[in-house]
Design an enzyme around this catalytic site. Structure first.
Site, PDB file in Angstrom:
ATOM      1  N   LYS A  85       0.740  -1.114  -0.152  1.00 31.39           N
ATOM      2  CA  LYS A  85      -0.049  -0.077   0.047  1.00 31.39           C
ATOM      3  C   LYS A  85       0.916   1.310   0.052  1.00 31.39           C
ATOM      4  CE  LYS A  85      -4.411   0.663   2.470  1.00 31.39           C
ATOM      5  NZ  LYS A  85      -4.916   0.666   3.715  1.00 31.39           N
TER       6      LYS A  85
HETATM    7  O1  G3P Z   1      -8.907   1.183   4.716  1.00 30.55           O
HETATM    8  C1  G3P Z   1      -8.976   2.858   5.332  1.00 30.55           C
HETATM    9  C2  G3P Z   1      -9.413   2.857   6.468  1.00 30.55           C
HETATM   10  O2  G3P Z   1      -8.930   2.222   7.362  1.00 30.55           O
HETATM   11  C3  G3P Z   1      -9.797   4.367   6.833  1.00 30.55           C
HETATM   12  O3  G3P Z   1     -11.106   4.230   7.676  1.00 30.55           O
HETATM   13  O4  G3P Z   1     -12.718   5.170   9.045  1.00 30.55           O
HETATM   14  O5  G3P Z   1     -10.280   5.777   9.481  1.00 30.55           O
HETATM   15  O6  G3P Z   1     -11.662   6.717   7.507  1.00 30.55           O
HETATM   16  P1  G3P Z   1     -11.464   5.070   8.356  1.00 30.55           P
END
Ligand code: G3P
Length: 218
Positions: A85
């Site tokens: 990534k």
């Molecule tokens: O895969 C990306 C994710 O982990 C981000 O999620 O909820 O932190 O915006 P969030």
């Protein structure tokens, strides 16, 4: 649509994998920081890669292309199902192209616009990760981004897979399915929200009560 679990927690991953619910895993430095206090990150990745057969995204933490490539090559040595990534920056796209040319699959993360998604595809990304919830957080429309990228990729037969990310609730998932995202990564909490329904629980309770009142064995 493939479902990836968005966590670095080996226990949650085992639970979902045992139920046959997930096709892979995504992690990021924040998720890893929650579980790697007393363990080597590489050991955690090794365990995750043994638990699931599908792609496991492991993120670089260098900010320059050279450092990202070096870290990406090292992470890829952990297992064949590792996906590297990289962030959607100029340096990240240089690293994406180099790793892709070396046969290493790349997930380009932190995507917030259709033009970013187009450029990531040009750099050879295997997956693009648009962050739906974080766009909604600032009063944008995260689902609209998924729809735009779907149309752009379809217009030009682009093979990069749309990996809907930052999914916060079941409606994000329903809309990703309707729009035709290739995959979605969801935190464990949302996975089990997708599974549960109060009418299922109520119906099952009724069946059990009626059965018990019969007083027989099956
Ligand atoms: O895969 C990306 C994710 O982990 C981000 O999620 O909820 O932190 O915006 P969030």
């Amino acid at each position: 649509m493939r479902i990836f679990l968005d966590t670095a927690d080996p226990i949650e991953i085992r639970r979902a994998a045992d139920a046959g619910l997930i096709d892979g895993v995504t992690t990021n430095p924040s998720l890893l920081a929650q579980v790697a206090k007393e363990r080597e990150p590489s050991d955690i990745f090794k365990e995750i890669c043994q638990t699931v057969e599908g792609p496991v995204s492991a993120e670089v933490v260098a900010l320059d292309a050279e450092g990202m490539i070096e870290q990406g090559e090292k992470l890829y040595e952990i297992a064949d199902n590792i996906v590297i990534k990289v962030p959607l920056t100029e340096e990240g796209l240089v690293a994406c192209r180099a790793l892709t040319n070396a046969g290493i699959p790349v997930n380009v993360t932190l995507c917030f616009s259709p033009t970013q998604a187009h450029l990531a595809a040009k750099a050879g990304a295997t997956f693009i990760s648009p962050f739906i919830g974080r766009i909604d957080d600032i009063s944008g429309d995260g689902m609209d981004l998924i729809a735009q990228i779907r149309q752009i990729y379809d217009n030009y037969d682009i093979e990069t897979e749309i990996l809907a990310a930052s999914i916060r609730h079941p409606q994000h998932m329903v809309q990703s399915l309707m729009i035709g995202a290739d995959c979605a990564t969801i935190p464990p909490k949302v996975l089990y929200q997708l599974l549960r329904h109060p009418l299922t629980d109520k119906g099952l309770e009724g069946f059990m009560n009626d059965w018990k009142s019969l007083g027989r064995d099956l």
